[in-house]
Design an enzyme around this catalytic site. Structure first.
Site, PDB file in Angstrom:
ATOM      1  N   HIS A  54       0.838  -1.193   0.000  1.00 34.65           N
ATOM      2  CA  HIS A  54       0.000   0.000   0.000  1.00 34.65           C
ATOM      3  C   HIS A  54       0.877   1.249   0.000  1.00 34.65           C
ATOM      4  CE1 HIS A  54      -3.895  -2.073   1.640  1.00 34.65           C
ATOM      5  NE2 HIS A  54      -3.420  -2.636   0.553  1.00 34.65           N
ATOM      6  N   GLU A  56       1.232   3.726   2.045  1.00 31.88           N
ATOM      7  CA  GLU A  56       1.943   4.045   3.277  1.00 31.88           C
ATOM      8  C   GLU A  56       3.226   3.227   3.404  1.00 31.88           C
ATOM      9  OE1 GLU A  56      -2.513   4.288   4.393  1.00 31.88           O
ATOM     10  OE2 GLU A  56      -1.244   3.343   2.871  1.00 31.88           O
ATOM     11  N   SER A 164     -24.485  11.279 -33.807  1.00 29.52           N
ATOM     12  CA  SER A 164     -23.368  10.375 -33.553  1.00 29.52           C
ATOM     13  C   SER A 164     -22.877   9.702 -34.824  1.00 29.52           C
ATOM     14  CB  SER A 164     -23.781   9.297 -32.541  1.00 29.52           C
ATOM     15  OG  SER A 164     -24.846   8.507 -33.042  1.00 29.52           O
ATOM     16  N   ALA A 306     -30.566   3.039 -22.193  1.00 24.01           N
ATOM     17  CA  ALA A 306     -30.926   2.006 -21.222  1.00 24.01           C
ATOM     18  C   ALA A 306     -30.224   2.239 -19.891  1.00 24.01           C
ATOM     19  CB  ALA A 306     -30.572   0.629 -21.780  1.00 24.01           C
TER      20      ALA A 306
END
Length: 374
Positions: A54, A56, A164, A306
């Site tokens: 991680h 840290e 489009s 949708a």
């Protein structure tokens, strides 16, 4: 209150966290900066990949002994559980830091509690520093945790009059090379790229990330095609190559014998309640179970409608070209909106020029009430 040095360190931590976009799912992107006892920069790191150290831990490794008596500045509350890696709260305690500053509290019930563990160990803790900026960089993961489904970003390209494609169906290319390259940036940051059967038939899309610098590390997103009848993707389709894994989502009764041996996974889903297409909520649940936390929706107007009708679009990125067609399919089809009071109002959060085009980023805002309309 955070010091000026801590605030600067948080801005740097947010920049570092962004390096993990597209690589860390199902984990969040996290950045960390370690300041030594004098408030000077001692180390930094970010979460590079799920299963890896991680942020840290990366920052503490770089800081070494200078972390003792210093401050850890982290974009997300340090975790307090053991998964594929140990708890970051305990790593900070062991390193001898005396203060931890974080931006966003961890909403994940299995990982939260880091701040309490640090306080119990006698460490000074402050949360909420640059929280909005850090949350924006982690919006996909935060949305998925809160809604138990992937974050959905709908991207589309259109002319200034909202088309489009042209009347004959041609659409290559409405937008500029700069806009198309930016789309690959969006793909690189997503866990999955999704299109419908219409796009699969018309464009034979590849859906993998291209146009990236050679030294850019790319984790290819999962390619998903919604094809309720199971007929839009044939052997030899570009989406079936080995550039990235592919899922073909079909209705439960669809014949998929022709997909055997193609390498694609067939996902069977219930149909939508109205019988048109597949159940969007079921699709998103299935993707969430596959550790998909962000989806780039690149499908055509029917699929976009949708998703909007299902309330499953969290952000919209529109590439508008200075082109007029006058006829042809609109960028958005039926979204369940029949009157102006049902209109989905958007809040524009960003506008950028890309070559000759305009990129507009927006998020859905609350629907207006009747009194507000009047």
């Amino acid at each position: 209150m955070a010091t000026a040095a801590e605030t600067r360190a948080m801005r740097r931590a947010i920049e570092l966290a962004a390096h993990g976009l597209g690589h860390t799912s199902p984990n969040p992107v996290v950045g960390c900066v370690i300041l030594d006892a004098h408030g000077d920069h001692a180390g930094e790191g970010w979460h590079r990949r799920a299963g890896g150290p991680h942020a840290e831990v990366e920052a503490l490794r770089e800081a070494g002994d200078r972390a003792r008596g210093g401050t850890a500045v982290v974009t997300l509350e340090p975790c307090n559980h053991t998964g594929r890696t140990g708890p970051c709260s305990q790593a900070l305690i062991a390193a001898g830091v005396t203060r931890v500053v974080y931006a966003v509290a961890d909403p994940n019930p299995t990982a939260t509690g880091g701040a309490a563990a640090l306080l119990a160990a006698g460490i000074d803790v402050e949360g909420g520093v640059l929280a909005d900026e850090a949350a924006a960089g982690n919006e996909a993961w935060l949305t998925s945790v809160l809604r138990h489904r992937p974050f959905v970003l709908w991207k589309y390209a259109a002319t200034l009059d909202g088309r489009s494609a042209a009347a004959d169906g041609t659409s290559r290319w409405i937008t500029s090379p700069e806009s198309r390259a930016d789309v690959h940036r969006l793909r690189a940051g997503a866990d999955a790229v999704l299109v419908g059967s219409g796009t699969a038939r018309a464009d034979d899309p590849h859906l993998a990330v291209r146009h990236r610098d050679a030294d850019d590390e790319v984790t290819q997103p999962l390619r998903v095609v919604l094809d309720s009848g199971g007929t839009a993707v044939a052997p030899g389709a570009r989406v079936l190559d080995d550039a990235a894994p592919t899922v073909i989502a079909v209705a439960q009764d669809a014949d998929t014998a022709h997909l055997a041996g193609t390498g694609a996974e067939v996902l069977r889903l219930p149909r939508a309640a109205d019988g048109r297409g597949l159940d969007i909520a079921a699709l998103l649940r299935a993707l969430y179970e596959r550790d998909v936390r962000s989806v780039l929706l690149e499908g055509g107007p029917t699929l976009a409608g949708a998703f909007l009708a299902a309330g499953a679009v969290d952000k919209i990125v529109s590439y508008l070209a200075p082109v007029l067609l006058g006829d042809g399919p609109a960028a958005l089809a039926d979204a369940g909106i029949t009157t102006i009071t049902q209109a989905l109002r958007l809040e524009v959060t960003d506008t950028v020029r890309l070559g000759p085009d305009l990129r507009i980023t927006a998020v859905p805002s609350a629907l207006p009430t009747d009194s507000e309309e009047n």
